[in-house]
Design an enzyme around this catalytic site. Structure first.
Site, PDB file in Angstrom:
ATOM      1  N   TYR A  47      -4.198  -7.769   5.295  1.00 26.94           N
ATOM      2  CA  TYR A  47      -2.782  -7.771   5.627  1.00 26.94           C
ATOM      3  C   TYR A  47      -2.522  -8.288   7.033  1.00 26.94           C
ATOM      4  O   TYR A  47      -1.460  -8.809   7.326  1.00 26.94           O
ATOM      5  CB  TYR A  47      -2.152  -6.397   5.379  1.00 26.94           C
ATOM      6  CG  TYR A  47      -1.733  -6.283   3.942  1.00 26.94           C
ATOM      7  CD1 TYR A  47      -0.560  -6.882   3.496  1.00 26.94           C
ATOM      8  CD2 TYR A  47      -2.541  -5.659   2.999  1.00 26.94           C
ATOM      9  CE1 TYR A  47      -0.182  -6.847   2.170  1.00 26.94           C
ATOM     10  CE2 TYR A  47      -2.180  -5.623   1.661  1.00 26.94           C
ATOM     11  CZ  TYR A  47      -0.998  -6.216   1.256  1.00 26.94           C
ATOM     12  OH  TYR A  47      -0.628  -6.198  -0.058  1.00 26.94           O
ATOM     13  N   HIS A  97      -1.038   0.601   2.618  1.00 27.29           N
ATOM     14  CA  HIS A  97      -2.123  -0.137   1.979  1.00 27.29           C
ATOM     15  C   HIS A  97      -3.494   0.506   2.208  1.00 27.29           C
ATOM     16  O   HIS A  97      -4.519  -0.072   1.873  1.00 27.29           O
ATOM     17  CB  HIS A  97      -2.137  -1.587   2.466  1.00 27.29           C
ATOM     18  CG  HIS A  97      -0.963  -2.363   1.972  1.00 27.29           C
ATOM     19  ND1 HIS A  97      -0.759  -2.603   0.631  1.00 27.29           N
ATOM     20  CD2 HIS A  97       0.095  -2.927   2.615  1.00 27.29           C
ATOM     21  CE1 HIS A  97       0.374  -3.292   0.478  1.00 27.29           C
ATOM     22  NE2 HIS A  97       0.907  -3.490   1.657  1.00 27.29           N
TER      23      HIS A  97
END
Lengths: 757, 757
Positions: free
Chosen positions: B286, B439
């Protein structure tokens, strides 16, 4: 064998001390001028003239120079580590096995270095090692491991002993003149002659047959015979053991007949297994293995007995076979794993360096071979390697273009064959051959499919981890018989959950499939069609496979038409061994809570059922993703068809099998039927850009438009509604035949085996 | 989106006709001299001065010239295909999604080409497309797909709309002066301003938070604000929506809090997720995704608002984060898949081209970055790309050496971290970080192990096929939650078959592990040690991981010491996610007839049990073969330990999971315990030469010599009987601390965190 780097360094140091001591000892020089046979050696692979030529070019032939340098570094390091000739105890992969195998190669290389570099340290190394072998061999019993049908002495099987002698003959030839006559007599009487006798006269079940094992045996006996100038050994090599007949019904470890028809010797081994096209009946993996003794012994015969014209034997089949073998590799040079074949074996194997160099030198100097030699990055350190090195240096290389090719099987080329269809990056290998000797699989009309060297639909290959001792001594695992050889392990039809010929070698080896037609002239259409009538008595299978380039599609696609006619109702299983991740299906499927085997025998016991479905439409579709490419299978189905997802690995108590998937179409209680499917490769996915391109099938409908005794017609309609029709002639397939038929009130007229428009 | 090549060619032809008609229309030239703002644009990423410099160097800067040529070819082909701005209907991977995503990139690139090449066809292409968007956007409702917590208009989620505006802002800046004032007003009033409002004011749940989604939103609003010179938008970008407070308890689709502490805006998004070392709390996958808006907006701010000194913000954390990110990749440049991370994402991603070029240009001109840029093979077509191209051209590049590194987590660097141990070709990634936002995975003290870019022990990564529409719209699959995030999916301890923090995000995000010590000064010894006390209340886990170079071993090996202390008896499961084929074990195991799931929840429902055993000796050993290398796990066990072979794939009704293996050590009914293991990489196997080298473990015995509150001492004895001792300090770990302890009547005295000799 555990590697200890610190130990290795110690050895290097010790070795260097030894070396520097020995350097002062120059008494060995006298040997080189001692006898009258000086001019005759080397003569086997290296020749006296070749050595002169090589020495003249050294430093000026890059690929040869680099190979020589690498070999020299390897042998220098090995000499520094010292000689070890341990008492044999291990199976393949164990220390004594690995060591004796290494020794034979080191001796061969050291012999060559002695000739090319004219440095006696290499001759001395060979001589010292040979003398240790001589001292050991005199009293050496049979190898203690008992698994082989023909036990060796240095190794557990005569096969490996033969490997050893093939290499060591070359080493002996190279240092022949370095040795005194006494030394030669000692070696020949106590080592080479008894060694040759053990693998031949004492082991006729190994030596006296047509088999890749025997080829090694023949070459071993013949090559040492050529060096020793022993006509009896040379004759035994060429024609087999004189006046010996074996029981025609005996079998070897693999279930192959030992010697059904009494043929034996090197010439019979060329005669029988090679078809006139150069296809080797066991398949490319074993051809690669057999290639080395075939070619290296042939080179020796060519040099010592040119009157035999060995490279012209059987219309030059030895050189033809190299071309066939190179064509039996995928885009990466990996051989297709037909029959027993370990994946990953490729034309980078040293045997293929030999094959390519010999083919270039003794053949027509095909410039395509130079490009493969360049990829291999090394050459033989002999006359043929010199020729290749000079060819590359002079810029003569051209790409080796593999084309669609049909290779007949059988000594006369009349026992079926293998067709390879190539269309852009798609390659299809279609097997309609004979049994393939004891290494054959029960997989009539099976195929595998590749794209740019990656498998789309795989052939499993063998169940063996060659030379990894922990996995069953590196030998065939029992799953090779219970899984890898069975029909269900292959991309073809299994009837009533039994393998072709009931999995019986005796029956399978009596039969072969028959070519219907092969066509590769059309740039866009490559087709092979073949028939099998013996695998299941009463059932005929006619399979027509095509790779079609259609302007409405991104890439060429595979069309597969399997027409089955039977005299009774059967269950047909039709698997697709895809690799990768399921992306989408157009049918609903159920996945079970527990995984259970699909059956109890004939390979079914090794398949878990991971999913089940009923075909819900006229076309069942499965898309998957593998190594960044999307693939879709579209298969014509009916509502009674079962669809199964399976995975290999059931009843595999030692994790010998790979956990790979298949999709399977099962049609029950059916007499005559047609399996039609298309496999498309389309688009791709990059995990770096995370973009999925063209991830959907381009086919709207696949449909049987006609299926008669004489013709089968399939329409392929893409998502934009464009339709193509493929008609295959099932009976009258000659290139000249004219056809005129009506389908859906439209006339189709053409000449040749198929229609595609 | 189906690709039809014939259709594509049609488009090419049509496009060419259109082009040739339009060429005659030269009236657009007047635009370029119409307004007074000419000098101000481009200013955002390209600058007026930069364009001059680039033009002066063109043809003389190979990597830049090549990139430019590739972009020009791409855009020329795209222009020829014609413009399409379809009404939005699809999820990720569907045609309208892919098309709008493609359009934004084409516009950005065409804008750059217009500036560099001074060819109006590119400006016209951008203008025409923008006008089509303007015409559509005016009346466009919310995207019809409803799955997102914040629906966009062009795309199903605001995130993608924000992506679009980040790219299109750059395109608009490039053709700003080409447009008339009326045209600009039309676009700004009907497209850009409402677009920016939709993704911010109208979607506060998306915009007003600290999250990579919001970073894209902030950058989008800010960049169009910079181009439009709209201070309100710029402020909204930097500081969030004014005077807006959200419900602190609301959550997004992934289970993350929307805005727990009220922070928002670009600066907060730099402040919060980056540690002072530049580690991004969600992990490298990410970070790579977030990197682009962080850096491209920062570059814009640097150019337009240099007074903000954005690259110096938080002690230069943006540039530091690039270095951290590059270090979070394996030898092939693939990012370690910590938390939700798709494997295969690497520094070849375009976002990293941006990162590397910006880091070079705005940072310290690190010559190591040039070697990565060269591998990437392309540069940004802007001032920073020019700097890199010149650097490469001038031969300034040096290798980018990745070293062992410890990266702290948390805004202040006090919330644990990630340690990467590198020793020759072995890399170990040890995660002792905070939760990692929405996440994050529940995998405290987990690790993965690599050799030369290949996984030895894998981290599964995410359960998602990003942008592959057929797999759940390309979005997170439910198995991401039920499998990938669960503790049992990771190489760490699961207690009583429940995940860390009971798999609860609210709890997990309150805690982090704590570094015990990290040491990488010694060339041969790399160690990281960390403690977790919150994952299972009442249980403490102290894990010490080392990569040790020992002259008695071929390669460095991993030593893993997991010390568990608990206030009650538990079951501990300790998996090893190895890849490849089982070669050998030193224990007897049974394989079941049917495969059943290991459990019913917390990820256990996805694991089949493929084999079971009781540990039979003090050391349990498993060897496997993967991609041509042998590996052996040696683990200290006792006779009560269960050993399990498992395979992922149970309860996976859509084949979303990969069928990969694990070996698992299960210790029942135990309070305090120690898991100690070594993983060796040794030797190798070549299917070409078929030789297996060094296929056996070099370890005879692994033994706990001492385990106290303060120290744990492990001896490693190799097959030759050489013993090494590793002692780790469990409590007093400072570098300066002196230790003196007695083990087996021998004194050991040292200073520092560990002893190894």
């Amino acid at each position: 064998m555990n590697f200890s780097w610190s130990k290795l360094f110690q050895f290097v140091l010790v070795g260097m001390v030894v070396m520097s001591c020995k350097k002062e000892n120059t008494s060995v020089v006298e040997h080189t001028t001692e006898t009258s046979t000086i001019q005759e050696h080397p003569k086997l692979i290296l020749t006296a003239q070749g050595v002169k030529d090589i020495r003249a070019q050294l430093g000026n032939i890059p690929i040869f120079d680099n190979t020589l340098k690498a070999v020299q570094e390897e042998i220098d390091a090995e000499i520094a580590l010292g000689i070890d000739t341990p008492i044999p105890v291990d199976y393949s992969g164990g220390y004594t096995h690995v060591r004796h195998k290494s020794n034979m190669i080191m001796m061969q290389k050291a012999g060559v270095l002695y000739q090319i570099l004219d440095d006696e340290k290499y001759a001395k190394y060979v001589k010292d090692m040979l003398m240790q072998y001589e001292a050991m061999y005199k009293t050496l019993p049979l190898h203690p491991k008992t698994r082989s049908y023909a036990r060796g002495k240095l190794f557990w099987q005569c096969l490996n002993d033969s490997n050893w002698l093939v290499y060591v003959s070359q080493a002996y030839d190279c240092i022949y003149n370095y040795l005194s006559e006494d030394e030669r007599n000692t070696l020949e009487n106590n080592l080479f002659k008894p060694f040759a006798d053990h693998i031949s006269i004492d082991s006729p079940q190994f030596y006296q047959r047509v088999h890749n094992h025997s080829t090694w045996g023949n070459a071993a006996v013949g090559m040492i015979g050529l060096v020793m100038n022993d006509e009896e050994l040379i004759d035994r090599a060429l024609y087999g053991i004189k006046d010996l007949k074996l029981d025609a019904n005996e079998k070897d470890d693999d279930g192959g007949f030992l010697n059904k028809d009494g043929k034996a010797g090197f010439l019979a081994n060329i005669e029988e297994p090679f078809s006139p096209d150069g296809y080797y009946n066991e398949g490319p993996y074993y051809q690669r293995y057999a290639m080395y003794p075939f070619l290296i012994f042939a080179e020796g015969l060519h040099n010592v007995k040119p009157e035999l014209k060995i490279f012209e034997y059987k219309e030059g089949v030895l050189l033809k076979s190299i071309n066939a073998l190179l064509n039996l590799s995928d885009a990466d040079g990996d051989f297709f794993p037909l029959n027993d074949g370990q994946k990953g074996m490729s034309y980078y194997n040293d045997a293929l360096v030999t094959a390519v160099d010999i083919s270039y030198h003794f053949g027509t100097q095909d410039p395509g071979l130079l490009s493969i030699a360049k990829e291999q990055g090394k050459v033989l350190l002999d006359d043929s390697g010199l020729a290749v090195a000079l060819g590359i240096k002079n810029g003569n290389e051209k790409p080796f273009n593999k084309k669609s090719i049909n290779l007949s099987d059988g000594p006369e080329g009349t026992q079926g064959g293998v067709a390879i269809l190539r269309n852009e990056d798609i390659e299809l290998v279609f097997k309609y051959a004979a049994q393939g000797s004891s290494h054959g699989h029960y997989d009539k009309l099976s195929y595998s499919l590749y794209e740019k060297g990656e498998e789309i639909l795989q052939d499993y290959g063998l169940a063996r981890f060659v030379n990894i001792e922990q996995k069953g001594g590196g030998n065939y695992l029992k799953e090779n018989k219970t899984w890898a050889k069975q029909t269900i392990a292959h991309n073809t039809v299994t009837q009533n959950e039994t393998s072709h010929f009931n999995g019986k070698y005796d029956i399978g080896s009596q039969h072969h499939s028959v070519l219907n037609y092969f066509s590769s002239e059309n740039e866009k259409v490559k087709v092979a069609s073949a028939k099998e009538v013996n695998a299941y008595p009463g059932t005929e299978m006619l399979r027509t496979m095509a790779i079609l380039k259609d302007e409405d599609f991104e890439k060429p696609y595979m069309l597969d038409i399997m027409k089955v006619t039977s005299d009774k109702a059967n269950q047909y299983d039709f698997p697709y061994y895809f690799l990768g991740q399921v992306v989408e299906t157009n049918f609903e499927y159920q996945t079970p809570k527990s995984l259970n085997p699909l059956g109890t025998k004939n390979g079914y016991q090794h398949l878990y059922v991971e999913g089940t479905a009923k075909a819900s439409s006229d076309n069942s579709k499965l898309s998957w993703l593998n190594k960044g490419k999307f693939y879709t299978l579209t298969s014509i189905t009916n509502a009674n068809d079962d669809l199964l997802f399976t995975r290999i690995g059931a009843n595999d108590p030692e994790f010998n099998l790979r956990r790979e998937a298949a999709f399977m179409l099962r049609r029950r209680n059916t007499t005559n039927t047609l399996f039609v499917s298309v496999i498309e490769s389309h688009g791709g996915y990059s995990p770096v850009s995370e973009s999925a391109v063209n991830s959907n099938s381009n086919i709207k409908t696949l449909k049987v438009e006609l299926d008669s005794e004489d013709y089968t017609a399939i329409s392929i309609t893409n998502v934009n509604g464009n339709t193509k029709l493929f008609i295959t002639a099932n009976t009258d397939t000659s290139k000249e035949a004219n056809h005129n038929i009506k389908i859906n009130d439209k006339n189709y007229e053409w000449s040749g085996s198929y229609y595609f428009k």
